[in-house]
Design an enzyme around this catalytic site. Structure first.
Site, mmCIF file in Angstrom:
data_model
loop_
_atom_site.group_PDB
_atom_site.id
_atom_site.type_symbol
_atom_site.label_atom_id
_atom_site.label_comp_id
_atom_site.label_asym_id
_atom_site.label_seq_id
_atom_site.Cartn_x
_atom_site.Cartn_y
_atom_site.Cartn_z
ATOM 1 N N ARG A 123 0.823 -1.219 0.000
ATOM 2 C CA ARG A 123 0.000 0.000 0.000
ATOM 3 C C ARG A 123 0.854 1.265 0.000
ATOM 4 N NH1 ARG A 123 -2.954 -3.252 3.926
ATOM 5 N NH2 ARG A 123 -4.536 -4.394 2.773
ATOM 6 N N VAL A 124 2.153 1.104 0.186
ATOM 7 C CA VAL A 124 3.051 2.262 0.058
ATOM 8 C C VAL A 124 3.470 2.391 -1.399
ATOM 9 C CG1 VAL A 124 5.284 3.209 0.752
ATOM 10 C CG2 VAL A 124 3.824 2.108 2.437
#
Length: 501
Positions: free
Chosen positions: A366-367
């Site tokens: 998700r980064v």
């Protein structure tokens, strides 16, 4: 000698009474009323704090976990067989602490910070409480610096940043620990301190990990916290908190830390055991209601601190073991929702020879691109889509053999993509070489290479980059700028390499 007069004696006594100070030394004590399986119920400690260290006979310590109306439920960090009913328990009025600092680097310790290797006592006078509130939003900054694993498929498609929490999930014997260990080995000369927390592992397995770290000269920047399967459940429960406490000391000094929890499934089981013995009500799958909080308060302590606080970071790689690939079970879904993405390892891929067996469809970071070098980000943008469309085409073409030319080309490119993402154990690939090999793949330079020869050609290409003047210049440019050079330069170097083959 002249005898004292009555008046003088009276004055002397009055003076002594004036100077007399009444000092009362009080100690809060209780009595063991029941003891079993690493649990002691203690009556009389009315002022005990949650998480307080308690002193039992025979040099055994415990921690207050349940504060009931009539007794305190404590977990024991030692053999419960040495404690009996009626024993006196002393309150220490201290929250449980573990030793931290540089003296721990290169050491193997138990969850209380006591040495398990043969290097003597740990010489540090710095201690930190194992339970601590995680850093707030204001104290953090966004994750933007890559933590390079040296594993091609992860660095290209599921990049990890310093300060991130990335879950490694899969069935047993699918290579979860191998990914974590390879990531630790790749931190050599990267100025990252690594902490490996073994929870409920066989001692032979932990010894094997330690030997691997020693053989690759990784112990000089690593700490191993070992809570083997033979230890009582309270020590298994404590282990990850002790590990992250040691990590925080370095983070608050502005350093980067990587911590591996291997694995949190066994941690949750140990906590379930403690909770059921303490008569806490069981819920779903017999886990207590606060099992989510068990892991959230642990993993939230991973962070990238703001520049005002020194900019240090803790990157967490928790490992979760699934049963028959079921990621919808209670503990896997809990940890998936706490972390910033997951690397999903698939059993079928592992046994078909695709290793690391990372399922690109179910794996996510998700980064994402924020924690990726610009060069790798530029070349790997379409990689996930290419793999997904290849998997669909592969399934579809099983039912028929009459394929048009475009479909055949896509299939062949997909096969080569799968092959190029395979990697042997403990063989790291730098992000510079990764960017160039993916460029070669996506621009058709490997289309005429036989599938069985792909990995040999890849190895030859890396050797070429190390010895050829243009290849060395390309690698240096990417390393210095993090950018991809002009495509003409790369094409020239790749053409030269192909001619040499």
């Amino acid at each position: 000698m002249k005898p004292l007069k009555i008046e003088e004696i009276s004055a002397l006594i009055k003076e002594q009474i004036k100077r007399y100070e009444k000092v009362i030394d009080t100690t809060s004590v209780g009595t063991v009323i029941k003891v079993y399986d690493g649990i002691a119920l203690v009556h009389g400690l009315d002022d005990a704090m949650s998480g307080e260290l308690l002193e039992f006979p025979n040099d055994i310590f415990g921690m207050a976990l349940n504060l009931e109306k009539d007794y305190v439920g404590a977990i024991l960090f030692g053999q419960s067989s040495l404690i009996k009913e009626g024993d006196t328990v002393k309150a220490t009025h201290r929250i449980l602490e573990v030793p931290v600092g540089d003296a721990l680097i290169g050491r193997v310790v138990n969850p209380l910070g006591l040495p398990l290797d043969e290097k003597g006592p740990i010489k540090t006078n710095i201690y930190r409480p194992v339970e601590k509130k995680a850093s707030g939003v204001i104290d953090r900054q966004s994750v933007k610096q890559p933590l390079k694993t040296g594993i091609k498929i992860i660095d290209a498609m599921v990049p990890i940043g310093r300060g991130q929490r990335e879950l490694i999930i899969g069935d047993r014997q699918t290579g979860k620990t191998s990914i974590a260990i390879d990531t630790i080995l790749n931190q050599k000369d990267q100025n990252v301190i690594c902490i490996y927390v073994a929870i409920g592992q066989k001692e032979s397995t932990t010894s094997s990990v330690i030997e691997t770290l020693k053989a690759n000269d990784a112990m000089k920047y690593s700490i191993v916290v070992s809570a083997s399967a033979s230890l009582p459940a309270p020590l298994l429960y404590l282990a990850p908190y002790a590990g992250v406490t040691m990590a925080e000391e370095f983070m608050y000094k502005g350093q980067d830390v990587l911590i591996v929890y291997d694995d949190l499934s066994k941690h949750a089981v140990a906590y379930r055991e403690l909770s059921l013995l303490l008569k806490r009500p069981p819920g779903r799958e017999a886990f207590p209601g606060d099992v989510f909080y068990l892991h959230s308060r642990l993993l939230e302590r991973a962070a990238k601190l703001s520049d005002e606080l020194g900019g240090g970071s803790i990157t967490a790689l928790p490992i979760i073991e699934t049963q028959a690939g079921d990621i919808s079970a209670y503990i896997p879904t809990n940890v998936i929702s706490i972390t910033d993405g997951q690397i999903f390892l698939q059993t079928e891929m592992f046994y078909s020879g695709i290793r690391p067996a990372v399922n690109a469809g179910l794996s996510v970071s998700r980064v994402g691109g924020s924690a990726q070098t610009k060069a790798v980000k530029k070349v790997s943008g379409t990689l996930r889509l290419d793999l997904a469309s290849y998997r669909e085409l592969e399934a579809f073409t099983q039912f028929g053999s009459d394929l048009d030319e475009a479909t055949k080309i896509k299939l062949e490119r997909g096969k080569r993509t799968v092959e190029i993402l395979k990697q042997d154990l403990h063989v790291a690939v730098t992000s510079e070489k990764l960017a160039l090999i993916i460029y070669a793949l996506t621009h058709g330079y490997l289309d005429d290479v036989e599938i069985d020869d792909i990995l040999k050609v890849e190895k030859a290409f890396y050797q070429f980059l190390d010895r050829d003047q243009d290849g060395v210049a390309l690698v240096k440019y990417i390393k210095d700028t993090n950018l991809l050079p002009d495509s003409d330069q790369i094409d020239q170097t790749l053409t030269k390499f192909k001619q040499e083959l």
